[in-house]
Design an enzyme around this catalytic site. Structure first.
Site, PDB file in Angstrom:
ATOM      1  N   CYS A  59     -10.663 -13.186  -0.348  1.00 39.42           N
ATOM      2  CA  CYS A  59     -10.873 -12.230   0.666  1.00 39.42           C
ATOM      3  C   CYS A  59     -12.382 -11.871   0.853  1.00 39.42           C
ATOM      4  CB  CYS A  59     -10.584 -10.908   0.001  1.00 39.42           C
ATOM      5  SG  CYS A  59     -10.573  -9.243   1.052  1.00 39.42           S
ATOM      6  N   CYS A  63     -15.555  -5.825  -2.700  1.00 37.49           N
ATOM      7  CA  CYS A  63     -15.366  -4.726  -3.570  1.00 37.49           C
ATOM      8  C   CYS A  63     -15.481  -4.927  -4.895  1.00 37.49           C
ATOM      9  CB  CYS A  63     -13.887  -4.234  -3.280  1.00 37.49           C
ATOM     10  SG  CYS A  63     -13.269  -4.077  -1.456  1.00 37.49           S
ATOM     11  N   CYS A  66     -12.655  -5.899  -7.573  1.00 39.06           N
ATOM     12  CA  CYS A  66     -11.591  -6.651  -7.133  1.00 39.06           C
ATOM     13  C   CYS A  66     -11.456  -8.101  -7.544  1.00 39.06           C
ATOM     14  CB  CYS A  66     -11.433  -6.526  -5.654  1.00 39.06           C
ATOM     15  SG  CYS A  66      -9.848  -7.375  -5.075  1.00 39.06           S
ATOM     16  N   CYS A 103       6.276  -2.946  -2.450  1.00 32.24           N
ATOM     17  CA  CYS A 103       4.962  -2.833  -2.039  1.00 32.24           C
ATOM     18  C   CYS A 103       4.184  -4.147  -1.748  1.00 32.24           C
ATOM     19  CB  CYS A 103       4.371  -1.797  -2.866  1.00 32.24           C
ATOM     20  SG  CYS A 103       4.598  -0.458  -2.973  1.00 32.24           S
ATOM     21  N   CYS A 134       6.416  -0.886   1.759  1.00 38.84           N
ATOM     22  CA  CYS A 134       5.062  -0.509   1.884  1.00 38.84           C
ATOM     23  C   CYS A 134       4.154  -1.893   2.024  1.00 38.84           C
ATOM     24  CB  CYS A 134       4.954   0.149   0.533  1.00 38.84           C
ATOM     25  SG  CYS A 134       2.900   0.620   0.361  1.00 38.84           S
ATOM     26  N   CYS A 194      -0.151   6.066   1.858  1.00 37.64           N
ATOM     27  CA  CYS A 194      -0.234   5.960   0.416  1.00 37.64           C
ATOM     28  C   CYS A 194      -1.880   5.840   0.284  1.00 37.64           C
ATOM     29  CB  CYS A 194       0.563   4.686  -0.025  1.00 37.64           C
ATOM     30  SG  CYS A 194       0.136   4.461  -1.939  1.00 37.64           S
ATOM     31  N   ARG A 266       0.955   8.805  -8.086  1.00 38.75           N
ATOM     32  CA  ARG A 266       1.497   7.673  -8.893  1.00 38.75           C
ATOM     33  C   ARG A 266       0.655   7.177  -9.976  1.00 38.75           C
ATOM     34  NH1 ARG A 266       2.073   4.074  -5.113  1.00 38.75           N
ATOM     35  NH2 ARG A 266       3.954   4.961  -4.664  1.00 38.75           N
TER      36      ARG A 266
HETATM   37  N1  SAM Z   1      -7.262  -5.554   0.766  1.00 42.78           N
HETATM   38  C1  SAM Z   1      -6.509  -4.378   1.031  1.00 42.78           C
HETATM   39  C2  SAM Z   1      -7.418  -3.092   0.550  1.00 42.78           C
HETATM   40  O1  SAM Z   1      -8.400  -3.332   0.192  1.00 42.78           O
HETATM   41  O2  SAM Z   1      -7.011  -1.897   0.984  1.00 42.78           O
HETATM   42  C3  SAM Z   1      -5.400  -4.213  -0.094  1.00 42.78           C
HETATM   43  C4  SAM Z   1      -5.418  -4.620  -1.560  1.00 42.78           C
HETATM   44  S1  SAM Z   1      -6.657  -3.784  -2.739  1.00 42.78           S
HETATM   45  C5  SAM Z   1      -6.334  -5.092  -3.933  1.00 42.78           C
HETATM   46  C6  SAM Z   1      -5.498  -2.552  -3.038  1.00 42.78           C
HETATM   47  C7  SAM Z   1      -6.194  -1.473  -4.160  1.00 42.78           C
HETATM   48  O3  SAM Z   1      -5.801  -1.915  -5.237  1.00 42.78           O
HETATM   49  C8  SAM Z   1      -7.623  -1.005  -3.999  1.00 42.78           C
HETATM   50  O4  SAM Z   1      -8.040  -0.279  -2.847  1.00 42.78           O
HETATM   51  C9  SAM Z   1      -7.908  -0.598  -5.225  1.00 42.78           C
HETATM   52  O5  SAM Z   1      -7.600   0.965  -5.281  1.00 42.78           O
HETATM   53  C10 SAM Z   1      -6.605  -1.150  -6.182  1.00 42.78           C
HETATM   54  N2  SAM Z   1      -7.460  -2.205  -7.178  1.00 42.78           N
HETATM   55  C11 SAM Z   1      -7.758  -3.314  -6.736  1.00 42.78           C
HETATM   56  N3  SAM Z   1      -8.322  -4.088  -7.926  1.00 42.78           N
HETATM   57  C12 SAM Z   1      -8.161  -2.970  -9.127  1.00 42.78           C
HETATM   58  C13 SAM Z   1      -8.583  -3.098 -10.243  1.00 42.78           C
HETATM   59  N4  SAM Z   1      -9.282  -4.268 -10.818  1.00 42.78           N
HETATM   60  N5  SAM Z   1      -8.296  -2.046 -11.128  1.00 42.78           N
HETATM   61  C14 SAM Z   1      -7.682  -0.736 -10.534  1.00 42.78           C
HETATM   62  N6  SAM Z   1      -7.562  -0.797  -9.143  1.00 42.78           N
HETATM   63  C15 SAM Z   1      -7.654  -2.216  -8.448  1.00 42.78           C
HETATM   64 FE1  SF4 Z   2     -10.383  -7.711  -0.317  1.00 41.78          FE
HETATM   65 FE2  SF4 Z   2      -9.740  -6.888  -2.938  1.00 41.78          FE
HETATM   66 FE3  SF4 Z   2     -11.598  -5.443  -1.347  1.00 41.78          FE
HETATM   67 FE4  SF4 Z   2      -9.008  -5.346  -0.817  1.00 41.78          FE
HETATM   68  S1  SF4 Z   2      -9.944  -4.531  -2.507  1.00 41.78           S
HETATM   69  S2  SF4 Z   2     -10.471  -5.539   0.799  1.00 41.78           S
HETATM   70  S3  SF4 Z   2      -8.437  -7.611  -1.290  1.00 41.78           S
HETATM   71  S4  SF4 Z   2     -12.005  -7.486  -1.908  1.00 41.78           S
END
Ligand code: SAM
Ligand code: SF4
Ligand code: DTB
Length: 320
Positions: A59, A63, A66, A103, A134, A194, A266
């Site tokens: 991606c 973030c 992530c 989801c 979802c 959500c 949740r």
């Molecule tokens: N790319 C999309 C986005 O950013 O909206 C969808 C996937 S993203 C992985 C969805 C959510 O997963 C993030 O907004 C975050 O709240 C949660 N998430 C991702 N990595 C995480 C982690 N290591 N620990 C806890 N929550 C996490």
């Molecule tokens: Fe990409 Fe992860 Fe950020 Fe979602 S949370 S936009 S998958 S880097």
């Protein structure tokens, strides 16, 4: 829901009211949350959602939490968008195990034009199994949101994750306003929303209050509010983040229940790091939904048998 209950739902919370909730003696907070919970929901029930990562890694976004960011050094191996048949087979299994919502997540900044027709087919096929659907695909424009709605999508997940002020320290490739704009597009398309956040990224109690304040003052409350505890993934900038005070997650759940009384709250990522007693306190404070199944997107979740036993020990039944 009857009109008098609807009228009690507020969208004009003041920040100091949210701070007051988070700082209450824990039993007072849980007591109020439990009282409110029983007005809007049947007690002792939990809804189960199943997650599936339908496109993994690579991606473009940065973030810090992530594992799927191209900027991280995590061990995740990128995988292209899954085939329809493989997604349907996972959805069937999720339904057989008791999930009512499926989801699907994709590691995208926003969905690619070339992949969108396949996403629409996936939604139609999963919906046809009798599951709620979802998706979480990153940013959406108005037209994409409308197309997803027309294909039968029920919920769109797009988290605000933390306060507007702290967000800039967590992500630099998109803004809080980008997130809010997508949420507006989701609502404009009459999709259910959500939207929640993460606890444990080094944010202050004031940041948590600001996140809850923003969620609770949206024009309509998200139907579903995921509260995640950070899973510190090796190779991400937050890999060494310290674990939050366990009762803080209970406080955030209790406050979310009071602020958004009719929303599902949740208890999301991070349950593998919580013992049964802490999870129980979270349910007592108003959490009424979990992700169910051995995997979240790229990380582990408690085992299905363990969860079933926990619900049994607590006298909690599964919705649906
Ligand atoms: N790319 C999309 C986005 O950013 O909206 C969808 C996937 S993203 C992985 C969805 C959510 O997963 C993030 O907004 C975050 O709240 C949660 N998430 C991702 N990595 C995480 C982690 N290591 N620990 C806890 N929550 C996490
Ligand atoms: Fe990409 Fe992860 Fe950020 Fe979602 S949370 S936009 S998958 S880097
Ligand atoms: C949400 O709030 N939590 C889920 C779902 N929405 C998409 C994701 C949790 C991801 C945890 C880290 C991982 O498995 O990669």
């Amino acid at each position: 829901m009857n009109n008098s209950l609807l009228k009690l739902i507020r969208h004009d919370w003041r920040l100091n009211e949210v701070i007051e909730l988070l700082n209450r003696p824990l039993f007072d907070l849980i007591f109020s949350a439990q009282e409110i919970h029983r007005v809007y929901f049947k007690a002792n029930q939990v809804q189960l959602s199943r997650l599936l990562n339908i496109k993994t890694g690579a991606c473009s976004e940065d973030c810090s939490y992530c594992s799927q960011s191209v900027h991280s050094n995590s061990a995740i191996k990128p995988q292209p968008l899954m085939e329809l048949e493989a997604v349907v087979s996972e959805a069937k299994e999720a339904k057989a195990k008791g999930a009512t919502r499926f989801c699907m997540g994709a590691a995208w900044r926003s969905p690619k034009r070339k992949d969108f027709p396949k996403i629409l087919e996936i939604i139609k096929a999963v919906k046809a199994l009798g599951l709620e659907t979802c998706l979480t695909l990153g940013m959406l424009d108005r037209e994409q949101a409308e197309q997803l709605k027309a294909a039968g999508l029920d919920y769109y997940n797009h988290n605000l994750d933390t306060s507007a002020a702290y967000y800039e320290q967590i992500v630099s490739t998109h803004t809080y306003q980008d997130r809010l704009d997508t949420l507006a597009n989701v609502r404009n398309a009459h999709l259910k929303m959500c939207c929640g956040g993460i606890i444990g990224m080094g944010e202050s109690m004031a940041d948590r209050a600001a996140l809850l304040h923003t969620l609770a003052n949206l024009p309509e409350h998200p139907e579903s509010v995921p509260i995640n505890q950070l899973i510190p993934v090796a190779g991400t900038p937050l890999e060494n983040a310290s674990k939050p005070e366990p009762f803080d997650i209970v406080r955030c759940i209790g406050a979310a229940r009071i602020l958004m009384p009719a929303s599902d709250i949740r208890l999301s990522a991070g349950r593998t790091e919580m013992n049964d007693e802490l999870q129980t306190l979270c349910f007592f404070a108003g959490a009424n939904s979990v992700f169910f199944g051995e995997k979240l997107l790229t990380t582990d979740n408690p085992g299905v048998e363990h969860d079933i036993q926990l619900f049994k020990r607590l006298g909690i039944s599964v919705v649906g």
